[in-house]
Design an enzyme around this catalytic site. Structure first.
Site, short mmCIF file in Angstrom:
data_model
loop_
_atom_site.label_atom_id
_atom_site.label_comp_id
_atom_site.label_asym_id
_atom_site.label_seq_id
_atom_site.Cartn_x
_atom_site.Cartn_y
_atom_site.Cartn_z
N GLN A 1 0.84 -1.38 0.24
CA GLN A 1 -0.05 0.10 -0.03
C GLN A 1 0.76 1.28 -0.01
O GLN A 1 0.54 2.20 -0.80
CB GLN A 1 -0.59 0.18 1.20
CG GLN A 1 -2.03 -0.77 1.59
CD GLN A 1 -2.75 0.31 2.32
OE1 GLN A 1 -3.52 1.15 1.97
NE2 GLN A 1 -2.57 -0.15 3.79
N ASP B 1 4.19 10.56 12.73
CA ASP B 1 3.53 10.84 14.11
C ASP B 1 3.68 12.45 14.20
O ASP B 1 2.83 13.18 14.69
CB ASP B 1 4.19 10.11 14.96
CG ASP B 1 4.04 8.61 14.71
OD1 ASP B 1 2.90 8.10 14.35
OD2 ASP B 1 5.05 7.95 14.86
N HIS C 1 8.24 4.43 17.99
CA HIS C 1 6.97 4.49 16.99
C HIS C 1 6.21 3.40 17.59
O HIS C 1 6.13 2.19 17.02
CB HIS C 1 7.08 4.36 15.52
CG HIS C 1 5.82 4.21 14.60
ND1 HIS C 1 5.03 4.98 14.60
CD2 HIS C 1 5.53 3.11 14.15
CE1 HIS C 1 3.94 4.80 13.83
NE2 HIS C 1 4.22 3.64 13.48
P1 NAI Z 1 1.72 -3.69 3.15
O1 NAI Z 1 1.26 -5.06 3.82
O2 NAI Z 1 0.52 -3.28 2.06
O3 NAI Z 1 2.91 -3.89 2.16
C1 NAI Z 1 4.01 -4.63 2.83
C2 NAI Z 1 4.82 -5.07 1.51
O4 NAI Z 1 6.10 -5.70 1.95
C3 NAI Z 1 3.89 -6.07 0.91
O5 NAI Z 1 3.81 -6.15 -0.70
C4 NAI Z 1 4.77 -7.53 1.36
O6 NAI Z 1 4.63 -8.69 0.06
C5 NAI Z 1 6.14 -6.94 1.32
N1 NAI Z 1 7.05 -7.82 1.86
C6 NAI Z 1 6.97 -8.88 2.93
N2 NAI Z 1 8.00 -9.27 3.36
C7 NAI Z 1 8.97 -9.04 2.51
C8 NAI Z 1 10.34 -9.20 2.71
N3 NAI Z 1 11.06 -10.12 3.16
N4 NAI Z 1 11.12 -8.40 1.42
C9 NAI Z 1 10.37 -7.47 0.80
N5 NAI Z 1 9.11 -7.09 0.86
C10 NAI Z 1 8.28 -7.80 1.89
O7 NAI Z 1 1.78 -2.78 4.09
P2 NAI Z 1 2.00 -1.18 4.07
O8 NAI Z 1 0.87 -0.76 4.38
O9 NAI Z 1 2.57 -0.59 2.69
O10 NAI Z 1 3.00 -0.84 5.40
C11 NAI Z 1 4.26 -1.04 5.16
C12 NAI Z 1 4.60 -1.07 6.40
O11 NAI Z 1 4.97 0.19 7.07
C13 NAI Z 1 4.15 -2.13 7.60
O12 NAI Z 1 5.09 -2.75 8.21
C14 NAI Z 1 3.31 -0.95 8.48
O13 NAI Z 1 3.29 -1.34 9.79
C15 NAI Z 1 4.66 0.21 8.48
N6 NAI Z 1 3.95 1.57 8.59
C16 NAI Z 1 4.89 2.31 9.54
C17 NAI Z 1 4.54 3.38 9.67
C18 NAI Z 1 5.38 4.42 10.38
O14 NAI Z 1 5.17 5.54 11.04
N7 NAI Z 1 6.64 4.11 10.93
C19 NAI Z 1 3.36 3.95 9.30
C20 NAI Z 1 2.37 3.21 8.42
C21 NAI Z 1 3.05 2.06 8.23
#
Ligand code: NAI
Length: 331
Positions: free
Chosen positions: A15, A159, A187
């Site tokens: 996403q 944040d 975070h």
């Molecule tokens: P998402 O689930 O849509 O995308 C994550 C992607 O990582 C998926 O396409 C998945 O196939 C891929 N993935 C899984 N294992 C992998 C690996 N070993 N190597 C490469 N790619 C791999 O999640 P989204 O919504 O895009 O969020 C991404 C991350 O960011 C999540 O961990 C979420 O918790 C985190 N996040 C952190 C924030 C922050 O403020 N630090 C804010 C929002 C999200």
């Protein structure tokens, strides 16, 4: 024209990746005169999705975009990388806490650290977004010892931006007129937005937010919970977690780091602790920082009241526990 920089995005089929890659291709991360080559990494089940994202990037006809590599091979993805944005990882499922996430992500971050160390540019700048962001970044730092430790950071900018948004909303001013909040530490669900030093542009100079809010008790109560619960509110409304704002914050973090923070402005970044504010050295802890010429430095000498001190210490403790738990999973 400048030489292109190679930008790795892991988890690029997800996403945030979908919202982020066009921003990078438009220059929102590295500036409107900086060409880029994108390396998009994801896992095998998402290989087709990556190809689709690449097709859309090509159709975007972005003048700054000089190449797109899609791959499920971490070594290929890390080759020659100047900027690494780590979105990839095992996602947080309902009811999972940071510990559950750590055990799922630690192996991933250890392997990616080695690949970056061996194949990325030695001065590669890394931003970890994937949760638990601070601890994933810590693992990356420990397992990529030849990358300078100041080059490994984690995202607390979302944040930070949410905190600015809450203050501007409360004071009924534009968000661009509010600055210098602080996200301390981790975070996590206990995150602490500190508005004690935040200021508002009043045209003829600045005023402290705490002198302007009608009820300054709110800064230690409702304000904090609003920021903490913003992510949940978005999930409830959108039925998906925040991606647009996370992508935008990711660009803000990198842009300020590489191109510098505006004069008189600091931002929050998860960076390795040098012991500032009494925080255990070596932890990846979010501090107020200013950036110049590609380097961050922690803002020193801010007066910390008792309430803030307690929160800062609790977040330090949480990060030490995450670190110890991570090591117990590794050995
Ligand atoms: P998402 O689930 O849509 O995308 C994550 C992607 O990582 C998926 O396409 C998945 O196939 C891929 N993935 C899984 N294992 C992998 C690996 N070993 N190597 C490469 N790619 C791999 O999640 P989204 O919504 O895009 O969020 C991404 C991350 O960011 C999540 O961990 C979420 O918790 C985190 N996040 C952190 C924030 C922050 O403020 N630090 C804010 C929002 C999200």
């Amino acid at each position: 024209e400048k030489d292109p920089l190679v930008v790795l995005v892991t988890g690029a089929a997800g996403q945030i990746g979908y919202a982020l890659v066009p921003m990078i291709a438009r220059g929102a991360m590295l500036g409107p005169d900086q060409p880029v080559i994108l390396h998009l990494l994801d896992i095998e089940p998402a290989a087709d999705i990556l190809k689709g994202v690449k097709m859309e990037l090509m159709d975007g006809a972005f003048p700054l975009l000089k190449g797109v590599v899609t791959t499920t091979d971490v070594v290929e993805a890390c080759k020659g990388v100047d900027i690494a944005i780590m979105l990839g990882g095992f996602p947080r499922r309902k009811g999972m806490n940071n510990k559950d996430l750590i055990s799922k992500n630690i192996g991933i971050y250890k392997a990616q650290a080695s690949a970056l160390e061996q194949h990325a540019d030695t001065n590669c700048k890394v931003l970890v977004v994937a949760n638990p962001a601070n601890t994933n970044a810590l693992i990356l730092k420990e397992y990529a010892p030849s990358i300078p430790e100041e080059n490994i950071t984690s995202l607390t900018r979302l944040d930070h931006n949410r905190a600015l948004c809450q203050l501007s909303d409360n004071l009924n001013v534009h968000v661009g007129d509010v600055k210098n909040v602080i996200m301390w530490g981790n975070h996590s669900s206990n995150q602490y937005p500190d508005a004690n030093h935040a200021i508002v542009n009043i045209g003829v100079g600045h005023k402290l937010v705490k002198e302007l809010v009608a009820d300054d008790h709110w800064l230690n109560t409702g304000f904090i919970t609003n920021v903490q619960q913003r992510g949940e509110a978005i999930i409830k409304a959108r039925r998906l977690s925040s991606a647009l704002s996370a992508a935008s914050a990711t660009c803000d973090h990198m842009r300020d780091w590489v191109l510098g923070t505006p004069k008189g402005t600091w931002v929050s970044m998860g960076v390795y602790s040098d012991g500032s504010y009494g925080i255990q050295p070596g932890l990846i802890y979010s501090f107020p920082v200013t950036c110049e010429k590609g380097e961050w430095s922690i803002v020193q000498g801010l007066k910390i009241d008792e309430f803030a001190r307690e929160k800062m210490d609790a977040l330090e403790k949480e990060l030490i526990e995450e670190k110890n738990f991570a090591y117990s999973c590794l050995h």
